[in-house]
Design an enzyme around this catalytic site. Sequence first.
Site, PDB file in Angstrom:
ATOM      1  N   GLY A   8       0.825  -1.222   0.000  1.00 36.19           N
ATOM      2  CA  GLY A   8       0.000   0.000   0.000  1.00 36.19           C
ATOM      3  C   GLY A   8       0.846   1.253   0.000  1.00 36.19           C
ATOM      4  N   LEU A  10       1.582   3.509  -2.159  1.00 35.76           N
ATOM      5  CA  LEU A  10       1.221   4.729  -2.883  1.00 35.76           C
ATOM      6  C   LEU A  10       0.146   5.535  -2.159  1.00 35.76           C
ATOM      7  CD1 LEU A  10       1.266   3.528  -6.602  1.00 35.76           C
ATOM      8  CD2 LEU A  10       3.049   4.674  -5.294  1.00 35.76           C
ATOM      9  N   GLY A  11      -0.154   5.182  -0.920  1.00 36.71           N
ATOM     10  CA  GLY A  11      -1.180   5.895  -0.172  1.00 36.71           C
ATOM     11  C   GLY A  11      -0.613   7.075   0.608  1.00 36.71           C
ATOM     12  N   ASP A  34       2.224  -1.711  -4.416  1.00 39.45           N
ATOM     13  CA  ASP A  34       0.825  -1.273  -4.268  1.00 39.45           C
ATOM     14  C   ASP A  34       0.013  -1.980  -5.343  1.00 39.45           C
ATOM     15  OD1 ASP A  34      -0.468   1.503  -2.782  1.00 39.45           O
ATOM     16  OD2 ASP A  34      -1.649   0.619  -4.405  1.00 39.45           O
ATOM     17  N   TYR A 142     -14.502  -1.194   9.413  1.00 37.30           N
ATOM     18  CA  TYR A 142     -13.085  -0.805   9.533  1.00 37.30           C
ATOM     19  C   TYR A 142     -12.573  -1.163  10.926  1.00 37.30           C
ATOM     20  CZ  TYR A 142      -9.062   2.481   9.471  1.00 37.30           C
ATOM     21  OH  TYR A 142      -7.809   3.071   9.524  1.00 37.30           O
TER      22      TYR A 142
END
Length: 321
Positions: A8, A10-11, A34, A142
């Site tokens: 992940g 590129l977050g 990613d 979440y």
Amino acid sequence: MPTILVTGALGQIGAELVPALRARHGADNVIATDLKVLPPGGAAAAAPYGHLDCTEPHQLHEAVRRYDVGTIYHLAALLSASAEAAPQLAWSVNMSGLYNVLEVARGYGCQVFFPSSIGAFGPTTPRDATPQVTVQRPTTIYGVTKVAGELLCDYYAHRFGIDTRGLRLPGLISYVAAPGGGTTDYAVEMFYHAVRYGRYTCFLSAETRLDMMYMPDAIGAMMDLMAADSGSLRYRNAYNVTAMSVTPAEIAAAIARQVPGFAVDYEVDPVRQAIADSWPRSLDDSAAHADWGFAPRYDLEAMTTDMLARLRSKLAAARSR
Ligand code: NAD
Ligand code: AKB
């Protein structure tokens, strides 16, 4: 030295964690990955970069084997608002992704960083000075994945001896990459809108109090925790960390002191407001201070000054291109 793998990457966090890890450990020793394709000129996550879907175990195995990975920062996830819009996908990415990471870590003896969240708490948790160990009955998908993720990290640490470490991060405020679908995104948007338009319409109510942290403190905390002496860590699920407990009205006032005339109005989004209302107003992060020396540098005023200066230069540079 063993390589570091970031999922992940590129977050919002990865855009700053990857360069910080590369500065400390050497560019070739940090593999950014990613689901997304690396955008042209995406310097923050530039090579070594690989496409990796964390829900595909063989992709993780192949990356860890190929690059001789010793540490995994597992950032890939759906955030609270995006997760609530797609609960089944959130379960798959957040839970299967973490399970796959822990399984590959078990096979290859990797150290694992897992970012939990203030979302791991719920309406029955004490909302002020929320203790390190307390009730965790979140009402969002979440939060369910974050609590289950914490427990899974604990299990792998105690059952298989995996060196799992985690933080319960608050809302993160940053200027490098846009936030990815969270409830605390309003805080970042407020800064952008202040610099661009001098006004902002906020989707949470003015008095919604939540914990926040400036990204440099969050990056420092992740790297410090991962470097901490293993024997000093009492918790393997995740440590409470925070830098400030603030409302939209307080952030708006801090910005207005430096952007004269900045105005905010409020159009409450019931979905994100309900999520925020189920989260703590402030965390007790004394365990993080005691066990591995957590010490954030930015309070609201210091963050506002730095954030506005960085955003002004970023937006001016974008305009001149
Ligand atoms: P983000 O949404 O900005 O980035 C997540 C990245 O994961 C994206 O680039 C996305 O393309 C990638 N991704 C999605 N599905 C994937 C998959 N199947 N395989 C591989 N990559 C995939 O999120 P972020 O803000 O950088 O957060 C990273 C982690 O930190 C998450 O676990 C999040 O829950 C946690 N966290 C973030 C904050 C915050 O305020 N940013 C606060 C608390 C916890
Ligand atoms: C979100 O709002 O979902 C995230 C978080 C606090 O976990 N920023």
